[in-house]
Enzyme design. Structure first.
Site, PDB file in Angstrom:
ATOM      1  N   CYS A  42      48.513  43.315  37.606  1.00 12.94           N
ATOM      2  CA  CYS A  42      47.807  42.472  36.641  1.00 12.94           C
ATOM      3  C   CYS A  42      47.213  43.348  35.538  1.00 12.94           C
ATOM      4  O   CYS A  42      46.841  44.497  35.774  1.00 12.94           O
ATOM      5  CB  CYS A  42      46.703  41.677  37.332  1.00 12.94           C
ATOM      6  SG  CYS A  42      45.837  40.545  36.204  1.00 12.94           S
ATOM      7  N   ARG A  46      40.066  45.919  35.720  1.00 10.71           N
ATOM      8  CA  ARG A  46      39.473  46.431  36.970  1.00 10.71           C
ATOM      9  C   ARG A  46      40.529  46.895  37.973  1.00 10.71           C
ATOM     10  O   ARG A  46      40.198  47.347  39.065  1.00 10.71           O
ATOM     11  CB  ARG A  46      38.613  45.341  37.606  1.00 10.71           C
ATOM     12  CG  ARG A  46      37.474  44.873  36.704  1.00 10.71           C
ATOM     13  CD  ARG A  46      36.872  43.575  37.208  1.00 10.71           C
ATOM     14  NE  ARG A  46      37.854  42.491  37.231  1.00 10.71           N
ATOM     15  CZ  ARG A  46      37.625  41.283  37.721  1.00 10.71           C
ATOM     16  NH1 ARG A  46      36.453  41.000  38.240  1.00 10.71           N
ATOM     17  NH2 ARG A  46      38.567  40.357  37.702  1.00 10.71           N
ATOM     18  N   HIS A  98      45.633  40.788  42.761  1.00 13.23           N
ATOM     19  CA  HIS A  98      44.235  41.039  43.153  1.00 13.23           C
ATOM     20  C   HIS A  98      43.501  39.716  43.288  1.00 13.23           C
ATOM     21  O   HIS A  98      43.830  38.732  42.631  1.00 13.23           O
ATOM     22  CB  HIS A  98      43.551  41.952  42.136  1.00 13.23           C
ATOM     23  CG  HIS A  98      43.336  41.335  40.785  1.00 13.23           C
ATOM     24  ND1 HIS A  98      42.112  40.870  40.366  1.00 13.23           N
ATOM     25  CD2 HIS A  98      44.187  41.077  39.760  1.00 13.23           C
ATOM     26  CE1 HIS A  98      42.221  40.378  39.146  1.00 13.23           C
ATOM     27  NE2 HIS A  98      43.473  40.484  38.750  1.00 13.23           N
ATOM     28  N   CYS A 101      41.440  36.890  40.391  1.00 14.40           N
ATOM     29  CA  CYS A 101      42.287  37.063  39.209  1.00 14.40           C
ATOM     30  C   CYS A 101      42.015  35.899  38.242  1.00 14.40           C
ATOM     31  O   CYS A 101      42.159  34.736  38.609  1.00 14.40           O
ATOM     32  CB  CYS A 101      43.756  37.086  39.626  1.00 14.40           C
ATOM     33  SG  CYS A 101      44.881  37.302  38.231  1.00 14.40           S
TER      34      CYS A 101
HETATM   35 CO    CO Z   1      44.373  39.323  37.355  1.00 15.62          CO
END
Ligand code: CO
Length: 209
Positions: A42, A46, A98, A101
């Site tokens: 993604c 982070r 993750h 998201c």
């Molecule tokens: Co994401």
């Protein structure tokens, strides 16, 4: 005046630190890249690929987009897969999603987000494929978490169904496709145990003879 001067300062310090432990590090990298891993993750700030697995430049070939989606007609992602498999001959492709998201959360909403809604349709499709299981989750958080996981699992399948990956398997090239998920709130990576290593692992209808 240099714009974003601290970026350049940080970069000089970073390069100096690496050179201190390995004086030839950058000159060796300049000659060629030979990563064994392709990371499809993604775009979320982070979840930086190299950092969370503590790897240096040169070790992971990376493609990131919103919600780590592998779309059959996305020339950007398909080109990355082709280059990674056919030229770099990576041994592993990792789809890493993750929890928490934003793309997944937005896909489960009914509000309008603009152009991105067209991209999020792919995630709404994942929800549609697994609606019963997701709706059976005991809370909204668990529904979102499960959709994050199922989205990774679907994208692993999408990677495996590409002609590039199937051709690699047909020619005997060792290639494993993995599905992992990362939790932003604890920094821990988890294996979703959907590792796929050959044409025998994919449905008959998806196989290209
Ligand atoms: Co994401």
């Amino acid at each position: 005046m240099q714009v974003l001067k601290h970026f350049f300062d940080n970069n000089k310090n970073w390069a100096a630190t690496i050179k201190k432990s390995d004086p030839d590090f950058f000159s060796k990298l300049a000659n060629q890249q030979r990563p064994e891993y392709l990371w499809i993750g993604c775009a979320d700030s982070r979840v930086p690929a190299n950092e969370i697995v503590n790897m240096l430049p040169g070790e992971i070939f990376v493609h990131r987009n919103i919600a780590n989606v592998v779309v059959h007609t996305d020339l950007n992602c398909l080109s990355v897969i082709q280059y990674a498999v056919e030229v770099l001959k990576v041994k592993h492709i990792i789809v890493c999603g993750h929890y928490d998201c934003g793309g997944i959360t937005a896909a489960l909403e009914n509000s309008e987000h603009g152009l991105i809604d067209n991209w999020l349709r792919h995630i709404k499709d994942v929800y549609r494929f697994h609606q019963e299981e997701i709706d059976a989750q005991p809370s909204e958080k668990k529904r979102l978490d499960r959709l994050c996981e199922l989205n990774v699992i679907e994208q692993v399948a999408n990677v495996c169904h590409t002609t590039m990956v199937q051709n690699a398997w047909k020619s005997g090239q060792g290639l494993a496709v993995h599905g992992w998920i990362y939790r932003v709130s604890d920094g821990i990576l988890r294996d979703l145990n959907v590792c796929t290593t050959g044409i025998q692992d994919i449905p008959l209808v998806q196989r290209i003879a």
